[in-house]
Design a protein around this motif. Structure first.
Motif, PDB file in Angstrom:
ATOM      1  N   LYS A  30       0.831  -1.204   0.000  1.00  0.00           N
ATOM      2  CA  LYS A  30       0.000   0.000   0.000  1.00  0.00           C
ATOM      3  C   LYS A  30       0.868   1.259   0.000  1.00  0.00           C
ATOM      4  N   CYS A  34       1.155   4.247  -2.830  1.00  0.00           N
ATOM      5  CA  CYS A  34       1.084   5.679  -2.517  1.00  0.00           C
ATOM      6  C   CYS A  34       2.268   6.430  -3.122  1.00  0.00           C
ATOM      7  N   THR A  37       1.960   6.644  -6.887  1.00  0.00           N
ATOM      8  CA  THR A  37       0.972   7.666  -7.230  1.00  0.00           C
ATOM      9  C   THR A  37       1.618   9.046  -7.170  1.00  0.00           C
ATOM     10  N   THR A  71       1.321  12.291  -2.442  1.00  0.00           N
ATOM     11  CA  THR A  71       1.844  11.234  -1.569  1.00  0.00           C
ATOM     12  C   THR A  71       1.359  11.442  -0.140  1.00  0.00           C
ATOM     13  N   SER A  74      -2.284  10.475   0.044  1.00  0.00           N
ATOM     14  CA  SER A  74      -2.444   9.016  -0.055  1.00  0.00           C
ATOM     15  C   SER A  74      -2.072   8.334   1.253  1.00  0.00           C
ATOM     16  N   LEU A  75      -0.961   8.750   1.860  1.00  0.00           N
ATOM     17  CA  LEU A  75      -0.542   8.146   3.120  1.00  0.00           C
ATOM     18  C   LEU A  75      -1.498   8.491   4.255  1.00  0.00           C
ATOM     19  N   LEU A  78      -4.450   6.271   3.817  1.00  0.00           N
ATOM     20  CA  LEU A  78      -4.051   4.927   4.233  1.00  0.00           C
ATOM     21  C   LEU A  78      -4.044   4.795   5.741  1.00  0.00           C
TER      22      LEU A  78
END
Length: 84
Positions: A30, A34, A37, A71, A74-75, A78
């Motif tokens: 995952k 990220c 991306t 990033t 995305s993190l 997550l």
């Protein structure tokens, strides 16, 4: 066929360790998604700014900004999805 409590506990520990390793691999995948991306966002930002006629340094800055933003988002998503 009776199994002892000690054997069941040992099996439980072994299965727990396997599950923990699998979860760690999934988390690594995952995070890799990220970061990839973010890399795609970097190149997209770079190419858009270069297409608009800016110099290379400005395009790198825009790409870096896109990388950091995407990033980071995305993190963050997550991390929030991982919470119980």
């Amino acid at each position: 066929m009776a199994t002892s409590l000690t054997q069941l506990q040992a099996d439980n520990r072994a299965l727990s360790e396997k599950l923990d390793r699998a979860n760690a691999k999934i988390t690594h995948l995952k995070v890799a998604v990220c970061l990839m991306t973010g890399v795609i966002a970097f190149f997209t930002g770079y190419l858009v700014v270069r297409h608009l006629g800016a110099d290379a340094l400005a395009a790198l800055g825009a790409g870096g900004l896109c990388f950091a933003t995407i990033t980071g988002l995305s993190l963050t998503v997550l991390a929030h999805l991982k919470q119980p």
